[in-house]
Design a protein around this motif. Structure first.
Motif, short mmCIF file in Angstrom:
data_model
loop_
_atom_site.label_atom_id
_atom_site.label_comp_id
_atom_site.label_asym_id
_atom_site.label_seq_id
_atom_site.Cartn_x
_atom_site.Cartn_y
_atom_site.Cartn_z
N PRO A 197 3.62 7.69 11.75
CA PRO A 197 3.97 7.45 10.33
C PRO A 197 3.61 8.61 9.41
N ILE A 198 2.49 9.28 9.70
CA ILE A 198 2.07 10.38 8.82
C ILE A 198 3.04 11.56 8.93
N MET A 199 3.37 11.94 10.15
CA MET A 199 4.32 13.03 10.34
C MET A 199 5.72 12.64 9.86
N GLY A 200 6.05 11.35 10.01
CA GLY A 200 7.33 10.90 9.49
C GLY A 200 7.42 11.08 7.98
N ARG A 201 6.33 10.79 7.28
CA ARG A 201 6.30 10.96 5.83
C ARG A 201 6.39 12.43 5.46
N ILE A 202 5.68 13.27 6.19
CA ILE A 202 5.75 14.72 5.92
C ILE A 202 7.17 15.22 6.14
N VAL B 285 8.78 12.73 16.75
CA VAL B 285 10.17 12.98 17.12
C VAL B 285 11.04 11.74 16.91
N PHE B 286 10.47 10.54 17.05
CA PHE B 286 11.27 9.33 16.86
C PHE B 286 11.74 9.17 15.42
N PRO B 287 10.82 9.02 14.45
CA PRO B 287 11.28 8.80 13.09
C PRO B 287 12.05 9.99 12.51
N VAL B 288 11.62 11.20 12.83
CA VAL B 288 12.29 12.38 12.28
C VAL B 288 13.71 12.49 12.84
N SER B 289 13.89 12.14 14.11
CA SER B 289 15.23 12.20 14.71
C SER B 289 16.18 11.23 14.03
N PHE B 290 15.72 10.01 13.77
CA PHE B 290 16.57 9.05 13.07
C PHE B 290 16.90 9.53 11.66
N GLY C 9 15.39 8.97 1.56
CA GLY C 9 14.15 9.74 1.58
C GLY C 9 13.00 9.06 2.28
N GLN C 10 13.19 7.81 2.73
CA GLN C 10 12.12 7.08 3.41
C GLN C 10 12.53 6.67 4.82
N THR C 11 13.62 7.24 5.33
CA THR C 11 14.11 6.86 6.65
C THR C 11 13.09 7.13 7.74
N ALA C 12 12.51 8.33 7.75
CA ALA C 12 11.60 8.71 8.83
C ALA C 12 10.34 7.86 8.82
N VAL C 13 9.73 7.68 7.65
CA VAL C 13 8.48 6.92 7.61
C VAL C 13 8.74 5.44 7.92
N ALA C 14 9.88 4.89 7.47
CA ALA C 14 10.18 3.48 7.73
C ALA C 14 10.44 3.24 9.21
N SER C 15 11.22 4.11 9.84
CA SER C 15 11.48 3.95 11.28
C SER C 15 10.22 4.27 12.08
N GLY C 16 9.38 5.17 11.56
CA GLY C 16 8.11 5.46 12.23
C GLY C 16 7.18 4.26 12.23
#
Length: 473
Positions: free
Chosen positions: A76-81, A127-132, A403-410
């Motif tokens: 989640p932290i890297m997803g937010r970054i 890689v999961f949240p950032v990829s989505f 803008g919250q896709t990565a953190v939400a999927s993370g």
């Protein structure tokens, strides 16, 4: 309570759209599948690693636990970054961490260094949240569900493929090859991403990271997942488990309070309270419990000696091959799920997937005396996995702001992981509570465990009924 972090805006690449789209997906798929495989690749060969590194059974389990905790904190932290400062940049950091962690693990002279390598690998959970997020940013809206379906299928298949490949790889080479091979694959993926993945636009509204929230998030994840994963060994009523769980509750409360009061939250609680988000995450918790526990204990069931009267006495390789029907049907269902959203709503797919998984696990509970029964059950289970994985991510992506896709999927992935820890701990406790005089689990132990997992999956299907329909759902 927060500290400013200043980064220059990410550059925007000029790769031609058509070529970038094709190779972008290839890079994301390779990254996600490789990381997913690292989760399960070492599970079947822990006894081999224990013997080779001359360590204890309780210590070698940290090869799994350390990876789990690291990934849970980093995701989640890297997803937010990634949402704030650029997803391509974050993806490259995550891929580099996987390569470095794999190399450390491959050359590890002792169990301590191996565990450090696994911790570094876990940082690649981004890689999961950032990829989505990249898929949502780069592809036309009409193609997003199909692309997410394909990527979700590869993530699910990667986890199962690790169980299948571990035995043959170790038999042909060595357990260290389980890290050298992913290192080479991910290094190639890094080069592909560096060339073809374009930088997504960074958020214009966030310039700071709430580090206090990050520390509290990390704290409650560790305090929750650690006792859940170690409870079978420590004992559910042990002081360590009770104190850790109480501490996790206090840290969760403090984390939510800090996030609610923050002008720049790490994870937006308003987003997490969206009906489609919290209900989908509730499904993820229960589904993760059933999925991960089945991954973990079905191969053990198959490897039980025939002398027990119920086991198949298979090798590690044979047990892995028995999972192949699940991998095939999972891949097919996952890839079909995306295009199917034009005809079958995401919510309906989620309900179908969880229901099919529950029925198949129930079938495994009642009928497991012959190979063909195992194959039928795992094949059906794979259909449920493929549909559910894809539907969950598509529901999250369709609900939250871009803008919250990565953190939400993370967070959705993290909640699945927490569910997996709960499911594995509960199944382990049930199985070990039913032992034969020889010390091996009895058939009734496995039957009871699969029945409990069936109940969790059935409850996930019930909750899926209450997931609201999203736009285009």
């Amino acid at each position: 309570m927060t500290r400013a972090l200043t980064l220059s805006p990410p550059p925007v690449a000029t790769t031609p759209p058509v070529r970038a789209g094709r190779f972008t997906f290839a890079a994301l798929a390779a990254a996600a599948a490789s990381f997913s495989m690292l989760q399960s690749l070492v599970s079947p060969v822990l006894p081999t690693i224990q013997h080779d590194l001359r360590t204890s059974q309780s210590t070698v389990t940290w090869v799994l636990t350390a990876w789990l905790l690291s990934a849970a904190v980093a995701t989640p932290i890297m997803g937010r970054i990634g949402d704030m400062y650029g997803k391509r940049r974050t993806l490259l950091v995550a891929l580099a961490a996987i390569v470095v962690g794999c190399v450390i693990a491959a050359v590890a002279p002792n169990i301590g260094v191996l565990i450090v390598g696994r911790i570094v690998q876990g940082l690649g959970g981004a890689v999961f949240p950032v990829s989505f997020g990249i898929i949502r940013d780069e592809l036309p809206p009409a193609r997003v569900p199909s692309a997410i379906g394909g990527l979700s299928a590869l993530i699910a298949v990667g986890g199962g493929l690790g169980v299948v490949l571990a035995g043959p790889v170790v038999a042909a080479l060595d357990w260290r090859a389980l890290f050298w091979i992913p290192a080479l694959v991910v290094a190639g993926t890094f080069a592909l991403a560096l060339r073809f993945v374009r930088e997504s636009p960074a958020s214009e509204h966030r310039a700071r990271i709430n580090w206090l929230a990050g520390v509290l998030l990390s704290g409650w994840l560790v305090a929750l997942i650690l006792p859940l994963s170690k409870a079978p060994a420590w004992g559910w009523t042990s002081g360590r488990v009770i104190v850790a769980l109480l501490l996790s509750g206090l840290l969760i409360a403090a984390w939510v309070l800090v996030e609610l009061r923050s002008a720049e939250p790490l994870i937006d609680m308003q987003m997490m309270r969206l009906p489609a988000v919290w209900t989908t995450n509730a499904v993820a918790l229960l589904f993760g419990a059933g999925m991960f526990a089945t991954y973990a204990f079905l191969p053990q069931f198959l490897q039980t000696p025939r002398s027990t009267g119920y086991g198949f006495g298979t090798t590690v390789t044979g047990a892995g091959l028995a999972m192949l029907p699940m991998l095939v049907t999972m891949a097919v269902a996952g890839f079909v799920s995306g295009p199917l959203t034009a005809y079958v709503p995401k919510k309906v797919q989620l309900l179908l997937g969880t229901a099919i998984a529950a029925v198949s696990c129930g079938g495994l509970t009642l009928f497991h005396g012959a190979y063909w029964q195992i194959f039928v059950a795992t094949g059906a289970f794979g259909v449920g996995l493929g549909l559910t994985f894809t539907a969950m991510i598509n529901l999250i992506v369709a609900t939250v702001p871009a803008g919250q896709t990565a953190v939400a999927s993370g967070m959705n992935a993290n909640i699945r992981t927490i569910g997996g820890s709960i499911g594995a701990a509960v199944a382990s406790a049930v199985i070990t509570a039913h032992a034969t005089p020889s010390g091996l689990p009895s058939e009734s132990g496995y039957t009871a465990a699969f029945a409990v997992l069936t109940g969790m999956l059935a409850l996930a299907a019930v909750i899926a009924v209450f997931v609201p329909r999203t736009r285009s759902a």
